[in-house]
Design a protein around this motif. Structure first.
Motif, short mmCIF file in Angstrom:
data_model
loop_
_atom_site.label_atom_id
_atom_site.label_comp_id
_atom_site.label_asym_id
_atom_site.label_seq_id
_atom_site.Cartn_x
_atom_site.Cartn_y
_atom_site.Cartn_z
N HIS A 147 -2.57 10.58 -0.52
CA HIS A 147 -1.24 9.80 -0.76
C HIS A 147 -0.42 9.87 0.29
O HIS A 147 0.33 9.13 0.41
N ASP A 148 -0.73 10.58 1.33
CA ASP A 148 0.17 10.86 2.59
C ASP A 148 -0.28 9.90 3.75
O ASP A 148 0.18 9.60 4.86
N TRP B 47 -1.05 7.36 5.83
CA TRP B 47 -0.57 5.89 6.36
C TRP B 47 -1.12 5.72 7.71
O TRP B 47 -0.50 4.40 8.27
N SER B 48 -1.91 6.51 8.16
CA SER B 48 -2.54 6.07 9.76
C SER B 48 -3.90 6.57 9.63
O SER B 48 -4.22 7.07 8.56
N GLY C 63 -5.70 5.24 6.40
CA GLY C 63 -4.61 4.60 6.31
C GLY C 63 -4.76 3.09 6.36
O GLY C 63 -3.74 2.58 5.66
N ARG D 28 -6.04 1.28 3.37
CA ARG D 28 -4.99 1.02 2.26
C ARG D 28 -4.10 0.24 2.62
O ARG D 28 -3.77 -0.49 1.78
N GLU D 29 -3.75 -0.06 3.83
CA GLU D 29 -2.81 -1.39 4.30
C GLU D 29 -3.37 -2.67 3.84
O GLU D 29 -3.08 -3.65 3.19
N ASN E 183 1.83 -6.15 10.69
CA ASN E 183 2.69 -5.63 9.78
C ASN E 183 2.23 -6.40 8.29
O ASN E 183 2.71 -7.60 8.14
N LYS F 190 4.58 -2.41 -4.16
CA LYS F 190 5.72 -1.24 -3.49
C LYS F 190 6.18 -0.38 -4.52
O LYS F 190 6.40 1.07 -4.56
N LEU G 256 3.55 2.06 -5.65
CA LEU G 256 3.30 3.31 -4.45
C LEU G 256 4.50 4.24 -4.37
O LEU G 256 4.36 5.40 -4.39
N ALA H 104 -4.08 4.33 -4.05
CA ALA H 104 -2.76 4.03 -4.03
C ALA H 104 -2.20 4.00 -5.32
O ALA H 104 -1.10 3.46 -5.55
#
Length: 433
Positions: free
Chosen positions: A130-131, A133-134, A138, A141-142, A188, A196, A199, A231
């Motif tokens: 869940h953390d 984002w890289s 990550g 997930r994006e 982006n 959102k 999330l 997510a």
């Protein structure tokens, strides 16, 4: 329209007429893979796939909980990346089996291994999914939460393993695969506001978040990608979910929500028979007055993908539920059950009614390769377009439809609770108790 007239007016299966041609075209998959190899070589800069565009993701289940996670990207056709996403548009565009296989062979699955609870097998404790984002997870997930395909650069450790994994009757086939070293965003991504919201709410259970997204206009295809990427759900419960499992989980969750929506709705007034054909599958949907009941019966012809012995008998499977739903997972008909049930419930919710429903699925030997459970969902969804046949009673409708089936009426009754009248009788008995 009377049911006998409705059956007479059904067009012959055009898919059957094209069966020989379709099988011949299937051999072109080998040539398509060779073309992919050339496009891949042209797109590669050193060991990096530059200018890649990923419309979707894949999460495997082999060696669970240390599973393969992948970014799916068309090579050499980035401008049309959105057309490679499995969704209802494939039905609306009339894709045949070979069209699906060619789409899948054009997608490179760049994958790494990850633990379902952590983005790195070597570091399972920090950070949690869940953390993430890289890094590769990550970026994956994006891609899953974005509203359109995302531009990427993907570093690869090796050349693709060319070939087609024909998949299952739930998940779509998969094409070339390569081991990924890393992945980086080149833009982006835009994330829709409802996504959102799911999330950011750490206390929202996954089922509620799925229902929320569906109510906000997201189709099940979008939701199962978001669920797969870890997510959705309460923070401590978020984890990567294999694609095959997420497809069924979303169909089941949204189906339960819709069943609740029609729970107190009035019944339909007449017995209706709807029909549809697609990719060598024929569907009969019989709706009758009464409280919600549902059953799927599958009949798979000798020589079809799940009954490969051309001399064998028609293989049958069934699963059913009463007014209160099911308390256990469906084994025999698996994901097809939840996909068909979802489509029926969407129709009933749209007209504000409930009914008992029997779905009969005939799988002919024209269905020569599995394309995924989406074709079940879309075939039943689209069966409710146009006219339907009417019958005096449910059992008369079953008897008349049975004349069109590859099994006898008696054999259908032995396999089907609704056709035999067992499910209704049990429901009435429970109500009296």
């Amino acid at each position: 329209m009377r049911l006998d007239e409705y059956i007479e007016e059904l067009e012959p299966d055009e898919e059957a007429k094209r069966r020989h041609l379709a099988k011949e075209k299937s051999y072109a998959i080998t040539d398509h893979l060779a073309e992919f190899e050339q496009r891949f070589d042209d797109a590669l800069s050193g060991d990096t796939l530059v200018g890649s565009t990923s419309p979707s993701i894949f999460v495997g289940r082999s060696n669970y909980p240390d599973i393969p996670v992948g970014l799916l990207s068309p090579v050499g056709d980035e401008d049309d990346a959105a057309e490679y996403v499995t969704d209802g548009d494939w039905y609306r565009q009339g894709y045949a089996i070979d069209d699906v296989l060619q789409r899948r062979t054009g997608l490179l699955n760049s994958s790494k291994r990850a633990n379902v609870d952590s983005p790195s097998i070597a570091s399972r404790l920090t950070p949690n999914v869940h953390d993430a984002w890289s890094g590769f997870v990550g970026v994956q997930r994006e891609v899953a939460i974005a509203d359109r395909p995302v531009d990427l650069e993907i570093g690869l450790n090796d050349t693709p393993d060319l070939g087609l994994d024909t998949g299952t009757d739930v998940a779509t086939p998969r094409g070339p695969r390569a081991n990924a070293r890393n992945a980086e965003l080149r833009e982006n991504p835009y994330v829709p506001r409802p996504v959102k919201k799911t999330l950011e709410d750490d206390d929202w259970q996954a089922e509620g978040a799925m229902t929320y997204l569906y109510r906000r206009g997201f189709d099940v295809y979008d939701i199962n990608s978001i669920l797969s990427a870890g997510a959705l759900g309460q923070t401590e419960q978020r984890r990567l979910v294999p694609t095959r499992w997420s497809i069924t989980a979303v169909d089941d969750t949204v189906g339960k929500y819709l069943r609740g929506r029609i729970r107190n709705a009035p019944s339909i007034d007449d017995v209706q028979v709807w029909a549809n054909e697609y990719m060598g599958n024929r569907y009969w949907i019989i709706l009758a007055p009464g409280n919600w009941e549902f059953e799927l019966v599958e009949m798979k012809a000798p020589g079809s993908i799940w009954n490969p012995d051309p001399e064998d008998n028609v293989w049958m499977a069934s699963a059913a539920e009463g007014y209160e739903g099911r308390s256990s997972y469906v084994e025999e008909t698996a994901g097809a059950y939840y996909a068909a049930r979802l489509a029926v419930l969407e129709h009933l919710e749209s007209i504000g009614r409930q009914a008992k429903c029997l779905v009969l699925r005939e799988v002919s030997d024209d269905y020569w390769a599995p394309v995924g459970v989406w074709q079940v969902r879309e075939s039943v969804r689209n069966a409710f377009e146009g006219e339907y046949g009417e019958s005096e009673t449910f059992h008369q409708a079953v008897a008349e439809v049975a004349t069109q089936l590859p099994v006898t009426h008696d054999r259908l009754r032995r396999k089907s609770e609704l056709a035999a009248g067992l499910q209704s009788n049990l429901s009435a008995f429970s109500a009296r108790e």
